[in-house]
Design an enzyme around this catalytic site. Sequence first.
Site: not given
Ligand code: HMG
Ligand code: MG
Length: 302
Positions: A15-16, A207, A209, A240, A249
């Site tokens: 994933r990450d 966690h 990085h 990220c 990481n």
């Molecule tokens: P959004 O786009 O703001 O959402 O998503 P929305 O609710 O306004 O919906 C817009 C469109 O997205 C719609 O489709 C929804 O159906 C679709 P449209 O009508 O335009 O065709 N949609 C989805 N489709 C599939 N699966 C879903 C989904 N949700 C909405 N789940 C959302 C909000 C949070 C989903 C969006 O902002 C997003 O996907 N963000 C990605 C964030 C991400 O993955 N970041 C990286 C992971 S976090 C990380 O790495 C940190 C961590 O490792 C810890 C650390 O290191 O600190 C965990």
């Molecule tokens: Mg991370």
Amino acid sequence: MNFPTKAMIKEVGPRDGLQNENRFIKTEDKIAWINQLSDSGLSYIEVSSFVNPKWIPALADALDVAKGITRREGVTYAALVPNQKGLERALEAKIDEVSVFMSASETHNQKNINKSIEETLPILKDVVTDGIKAGKTTRGYISTVFGCPYENVVDVEQVVRVSEQLFEIGIDELSLGDTIGVANPSQVQDVLDVLLKRFPADKLAMHFHDTRGTAMANIVASLDMGITTFDSSIGGLGGCPYAPGASGNLATDDLVYMLDGMGITTGVDLEKLMSAARFIEGKMGKSLPSHHLQVAAEKGCS
Ligand code: HMG
Ligand code: MG
């Protein structure tokens, strides 16, 4: 220093590790790789992410990956789930653990998940409540615990507030993210000193990085504070996409090597892990940052 005799490693590479990569790893290769990771003795693998595939195209095949892997008994297969739409897909994929995520800092939360912290919490509450109803365990991540790419310093009291809110909505475990790899061991001890007054050590995971090479030192500081669960990514893959400059990481192979040497049991077979690391390195078409991989390559190990 005080060290435990056992530690739990949570592999977040699929994933990450992949979410920030431009190269799309074929679904069948992801499946083969995750199966190798399962065979290495890892008991927890975050296999993908049920976020909006437009935001994270590298993981657009989350459902096919989760459906295609061979489930090994005793291994927890987890995934990120941001909202109800993600939960529907995660339940269809028969994910064991649902992981919700948000940030301690307002700007990173907004950039990462397109919502304010206040708007995010009710969404995560519904995901966690429905995840539990469906028989899943749940995990919460807090990003930017040790520093934010947009706001720089993050007040530890803000971390405490978000941690309390996540435990209140029902998460089983909290993972504290050094998203951009800025933490140092003294800061880790200061932050944990505050958090451990409120939450038990066995509910917390770290966690790190490794952007600035401090992740391993931060692990040692965390072990000394009683933390025994660590997220890491094989080969040091990762980052990220909504945290500019965030690199991979801490490498799982480097972590296992160190813990093995310290007599801290992880249950992971380093040789099998290295085969899985070389497999994904070949598919990525570039060298991965793990030290252990580089040593093995220099020695000409198979
Ligand atoms: P959004 O786009 O703001 O959402 O998503 P929305 O609710 O306004 O919906 C817009 C469109 O997205 C719609 O489709 C929804 O159906 C679709 P449209 O009508 O335009 O065709 N949609 C989805 N489709 C599939 N699966 C879903 C989904 N949700 C909405 N789940 C959302 C909000 C949070 C989903 C969006 O902002 C997003 O996907 N963000 C990605 C964030 C991400 O993955 N970041 C990286 C992971 S976090 C990380 O790495 C940190 C961590 O490792 C810890 C650390 O290191 O600190 C965990
Ligand atoms: Mg991370």
